[in-house]
Design a protein around this motif. Structure first.
Motif, PDB file in Angstrom:
ATOM      1  N   THR A  32      43.229  42.228  58.224  1.00  0.00           N
ATOM      2  CA  THR A  32      43.427  40.013  58.214  1.00  0.00           C
ATOM      3  C   THR A  32      41.992  39.926  57.646  1.00  0.00           C
ATOM      4  OG1 THR A  32      45.835  40.354  60.151  1.00  0.00           O
ATOM      5  CG2 THR A  32      44.389  38.010  59.165  1.00  0.00           C
ATOM      6  N   ALA A  33      41.221  40.411  58.369  1.00  0.00           N
ATOM      7  CA  ALA A  33      39.649  39.459  57.714  1.00  0.00           C
ATOM      8  C   ALA A  33      39.017  39.994  56.455  1.00  0.00           C
ATOM      9  CB  ALA A  33      38.274  40.038  58.983  1.00  0.00           C
ATOM     10  N   TYR A  34      39.710  40.562  55.441  1.00  0.00           N
ATOM     11  CA  TYR A  34      39.136  40.848  54.049  1.00  0.00           C
ATOM     12  C   TYR A  34      40.815  40.915  53.308  1.00  0.00           C
ATOM     13  CZ  TYR A  34      35.463  42.703  56.718  1.00  0.00           C
ATOM     14  OH  TYR A  34      34.144  42.876  56.754  1.00  0.00           O
ATOM     15  N   VAL A  35      41.824  40.343  53.546  1.00  0.00           N
ATOM     16  CA  VAL A  35      42.820  39.544  52.972  1.00  0.00           C
ATOM     17  C   VAL A  35      42.553  39.267  52.122  1.00  0.00           C
ATOM     18  CG1 VAL A  35      45.116  38.055  52.759  1.00  0.00           C
ATOM     19  CG2 VAL A  35      45.107  39.566  54.724  1.00  0.00           C
ATOM     20  N   HIS A  36      41.326  37.698  51.920  1.00  0.00           N
ATOM     21  CA  HIS A  36      40.994  37.568  50.915  1.00  0.00           C
ATOM     22  C   HIS A  36      40.442  37.750  49.459  1.00  0.00           C
ATOM     23  CE1 HIS A  36      37.448  37.989  52.539  1.00  0.00           C
ATOM     24  NE2 HIS A  36      36.514  38.265  50.816  1.00  0.00           N
ATOM     25  N   LYS A  37      40.121  39.427  49.455  1.00  0.00           N
ATOM     26  CA  LYS A  37      40.093  40.348  48.153  1.00  0.00           C
ATOM     27  C   LYS A  37      41.027  40.356  47.249  1.00  0.00           C
ATOM     28  CE  LYS A  37      36.118  42.871  49.074  1.00  0.00           C
ATOM     29  NZ  LYS A  37      35.799  44.307  49.116  1.00  0.00           N
ATOM     30  N   ASP A  38      42.709  39.913  48.299  1.00  0.00           N
ATOM     31  CA  ASP A  38      43.607  39.501  47.195  1.00  0.00           C
ATOM     32  C   ASP A  38      43.805  38.211  46.434  1.00  0.00           C
ATOM     33  OD1 ASP A  38      44.523  41.983  48.990  1.00  0.00           O
ATOM     34  OD2 ASP A  38      46.296  41.273  50.244  1.00  0.00           O
ATOM     35  N   THR A  65      47.769  45.341  50.933  1.00  0.00           N
ATOM     36  CA  THR A  65      47.729  44.311  51.915  1.00  0.00           C
ATOM     37  C   THR A  65      48.933  44.238  53.246  1.00  0.00           C
ATOM     38  OG1 THR A  65      46.479  42.763  51.293  1.00  0.00           O
ATOM     39  CG2 THR A  65      45.301  44.571  52.115  1.00  0.00           C
ATOM     40  N   PRO A  66      49.582  43.673  52.548  1.00  0.00           N
ATOM     41  CA  PRO A  66      51.409  43.395  53.664  1.00  0.00           C
ATOM     42  C   PRO A  66      51.844  44.195  53.659  1.00  0.00           C
ATOM     43  CG  PRO A  66      50.653  42.007  50.899  1.00  0.00           C
ATOM     44  CD  PRO A  66      49.485  43.297  50.792  1.00  0.00           C
ATOM     45  N   PHE A  67      51.590  45.021  52.758  1.00  0.00           N
ATOM     46  CA  PHE A  67      52.688  46.517  54.120  1.00  0.00           C
ATOM     47  C   PHE A  67      51.888  47.115  55.281  1.00  0.00           C
ATOM     48  CE2 PHE A  67      52.814  51.049  53.822  1.00  0.00           C
ATOM     49  CZ  PHE A  67      54.195  51.034  54.437  1.00  0.00           C
ATOM     50  N   VAL A  68      50.149  46.736  54.668  1.00  0.00           N
ATOM     51  CA  VAL A  68      49.858  47.328  55.900  1.00  0.00           C
ATOM     52  C   VAL A  68      50.274  46.348  56.935  1.00  0.00           C
ATOM     53  CG1 VAL A  68      47.908  48.276  56.810  1.00  0.00           C
ATOM     54  CG2 VAL A  68      48.271  48.877  54.469  1.00  0.00           C
ATOM     55  N   LEU A  69      49.622  45.825  56.965  1.00  0.00           N
ATOM     56  CA  LEU A  69      50.051  44.924  57.813  1.00  0.00           C
ATOM     57  C   LEU A  69      51.597  44.750  58.977  1.00  0.00           C
ATOM     58  CD1 LEU A  69      48.288  41.583  56.605  1.00  0.00           C
ATOM     59  CD2 LEU A  69      47.612  43.128  58.526  1.00  0.00           C
ATOM     60  N   VAL A  70      52.333  44.688  57.788  1.00  0.00           N
ATOM     61  CA  VAL A  70      53.976  44.607  57.929  1.00  0.00           C
ATOM     62  C   VAL A  70      54.155  45.950  58.962  1.00  0.00           C
ATOM     63  CG1 VAL A  70      56.375  45.207  57.271  1.00  0.00           C
ATOM     64  CG2 VAL A  70      55.104  43.400  56.403  1.00  0.00           C
ATOM     65  N   ALA A  71      53.729  47.118  58.181  1.00  0.00           N
ATOM     66  CA  ALA A  71      53.911  48.136  58.880  1.00  0.00           C
ATOM     67  C   ALA A  71      53.108  48.355  60.496  1.00  0.00           C
ATOM     68  CB  ALA A  71      52.976  49.249  58.513  1.00  0.00           C
ATOM     69  N   ALA A  72      51.688  48.021  60.274  1.00  0.00           N
ATOM     70  CA  ALA A  72      51.625  47.807  62.282  1.00  0.00           C
ATOM     71  C   ALA A  72      51.762  46.494  62.849  1.00  0.00           C
ATOM     72  CB  ALA A  72      50.186  46.609  61.954  1.00  0.00           C
ATOM     73  N   GLY A  73      52.365  46.010  62.024  1.00  0.00           N
ATOM     74  CA  GLY A  73      52.945  44.565  63.164  1.00  0.00           C
ATOM     75  C   GLY A  73      54.782  45.387  63.638  1.00  0.00           C
ATOM     76  N   MET A  74      55.028  45.797  62.320  1.00  0.00           N
ATOM     77  CA  MET A  74      56.612  46.121  63.318  1.00  0.00           C
ATOM     78  C   MET A  74      55.826  48.067  64.725  1.00  0.00           C
ATOM     79  SD  MET A  74      59.007  47.296  60.255  1.00  0.00           S
ATOM     80  CE  MET A  74      60.015  48.573  60.387  1.00  0.00           C
ATOM     81  N   GLY A 152      34.375  45.684  57.848  1.00  0.00           N
ATOM     82  CA  GLY A 152      35.535  45.726  58.926  1.00  0.00           C
ATOM     83  C   GLY A 152      35.990  46.117  58.197  1.00  0.00           C
ATOM     84  N   GLN A 153      36.424  46.617  56.590  1.00  0.00           N
ATOM     85  CA  GLN A 153      37.201  47.973  56.035  1.00  0.00           C
ATOM     86  C   GLN A 153      37.113  49.396  56.561  1.00  0.00           C
ATOM     87  OE1 GLN A 153      36.187  46.119  52.196  1.00  0.00           O
ATOM     88  NE2 GLN A 153      38.722  45.697  51.611  1.00  0.00           N
ATOM     89  N   THR A 154      35.474  49.541  57.045  1.00  0.00           N
ATOM     90  CA  THR A 154      35.388  50.935  56.826  1.00  0.00           C
ATOM     91  C   THR A 154      35.922  51.311  58.114  1.00  0.00           C
ATOM     92  OG1 THR A 154      33.887  51.184  55.562  1.00  0.00           O
ATOM     93  CG2 THR A 154      33.802  52.538  57.827  1.00  0.00           C
ATOM     94  N   ALA A 155      36.046  49.692  59.557  1.00  0.00           N
ATOM     95  CA  ALA A 155      36.938  50.630  61.252  1.00  0.00           C
ATOM     96  C   ALA A 155      38.184  50.187  60.905  1.00  0.00           C
ATOM     97  CB  ALA A 155      36.622  49.119  61.427  1.00  0.00           C
TER      98      ALA A 155
END
Length: 365
Positions: A32-38, A65-74, A152-155
């Motif tokens: 979420t911290a790097y969504v601004h790149k979208d 990134t929306p797919f990654v966030l949805v997968a992590a949230g589910m 943060g992306q590497t982490a």
């Protein structure tokens, strides 16, 4: 409780769930911290595919990134549901007794493993922009910010793949749990069958010995009636050949006479304190064994009637011999005798001390 929870496979699954929740939260925060790149990408390229199929063979339609966030949230929601369910009594008393639940938990963990694996692959693909960042022609001053991988992306990538490994381990542990619980249910079934068999054997032994006792009593009564000897009278003297039974006096009666001085009282008190610990330890051990014998005797009185075969009779005799051997164990009988001796000795010493204290109080008054 039947399960030492943190030392069982079920407990390990709960620990893994907690670790997966922590890593899932870390993934969500880092991504979420790097969504601004979208928004930066869409402001430059929009929905076009720079250097797409008509160019160098690489296609990239923008961040996923929306797919990654949805997968992590589910995955996070499903994992917290497994954790809450696993800490409940319903899980321990109902689900673990079923054959299907550990396999269901295995399937859920495999599904989450595949979901997180796909999210990790998509996110890695995002960081290199579908492979465009490997070509120097794409790395113009305008595009270089899109190819720079932040800390943060590497982490996030590290957390994603560690979580993938944890879900795979959870799936393997679920299989271990399935095998362990199946073996436990089989073992408990054998124990119930063995308990029923032992109850049958002990009841037969009880009935057999009761009938033998009645038979011996009847024979003794008939012999006594047949002989009918008159009692021998003692005319104030001991008959020839009569050997009186010796009276054994405990040694502590002579060793610990009435207390005369305070020094004797202190010495008696020291002996009492020293041997009371030994008596307490022996008493606990002896009473525990006697309680087990009482439970076995009570069990024998509740067993069903007769065995069905000669083979069971032979096994009954073996069980009886083993039971007698344990009940007449010399080591146990010695401990029991020692416990009784210490009890009487300590009672005698305590009485001496109380008598002395009573006399001293009278003198003071």
């Amino acid at each position: 409780e039947r399960y030492a929870y943190m030392k069982s496979w079920a407990g390990l699954l709960r620990v893994l769930c907690a670790a997966e929740l922590l890593l899932g939260a870390a993934v969500f925060a880092c991504v979420t911290a790097y969504v601004h790149k979208d928004s930066e990408w869409y402001s430059v390229f929009g929905l076009t595919q720079p250097y797409g199929p008509g160019g160098y063979g690489y296609s990239y339609g923008g961040p996923r990134t929306p797919f990654v966030l949805v997968a992590a949230g589910m995955a996070w929601v499903v994992t917290i549901a497994l954790l809450v369910l696993g800490m409940s009594m319903y899980y321990r008393t109902i689900l673990l007794d079923s054959n299907w639940w550990p396999l269901t938990e295995f399937g859920v963990n495999v599904a989450l493993f595949l979901l997180y694996m796909s999210a990790a692959i998509v996110y890695v693909n995002d960081t290199n922009r579908g492979g465009l960042c490997y070509y120097q022609l794409f790395k113009t001053p305008v595009n270089v910010s899109f190819c720079r991988v932040e800390g943060g992306q590497t982490a996030a990538i590290v957390f994603l793949f560690v979580t993938v490994v944890l879900y795979l381990i959870s799936a393997v542990v679920s299989l271990k749990l399935w095998r362990h619980e199946g073996a436990r249910r089989h073992r408990e079934l054998l124990e119930r069958e063995l308990s029923h068999e032992v109850r049958t054997i002990f009841f037969f032994l009880l009935k057999q010995y009761e009938s033998d006792d009645r038979l011996r009593e009847e024979v003794a009564y008939k012999q006594l009636k047949a002989v009918e000897r008159k009692p021998e009278l003692l005319n104030g003297h001991i008959p020839a050949g009569h050997i009186p039974k010796p009276i054994v006096m405990p040694d502590y009666l002579a060793k610990y006479p009435a207390i005369q001085t305070n020094e004797m009282r202190d010495r008696y008190k020291a002996v009492f304190n020293d041997q009371f610990a030994e008596y307490k330890e022996l008493s606990v051990e002896v009473h525990a064994v006697l309680k087990k014998f009482d439970e076995l005797d009570a069990l024998m009185r509740q067993l069903p009637h007769h065995p069905e075969s000669i083979y069971e009779q032979e096994r009954i005799s073996k069980v009886l011999q083993e039971y007698k051997k344990k009940k007449n164990d010399p080591a146990f009988l010695e401990k029991k005798e020692r416990c009784e001796y210490l009890k009487n000795k300590l009672s005698h010493i305590k009485q001496r001390i109380q008598d002395y204290d009573k006399v001293m109080n009278w003198n003071v008054e």
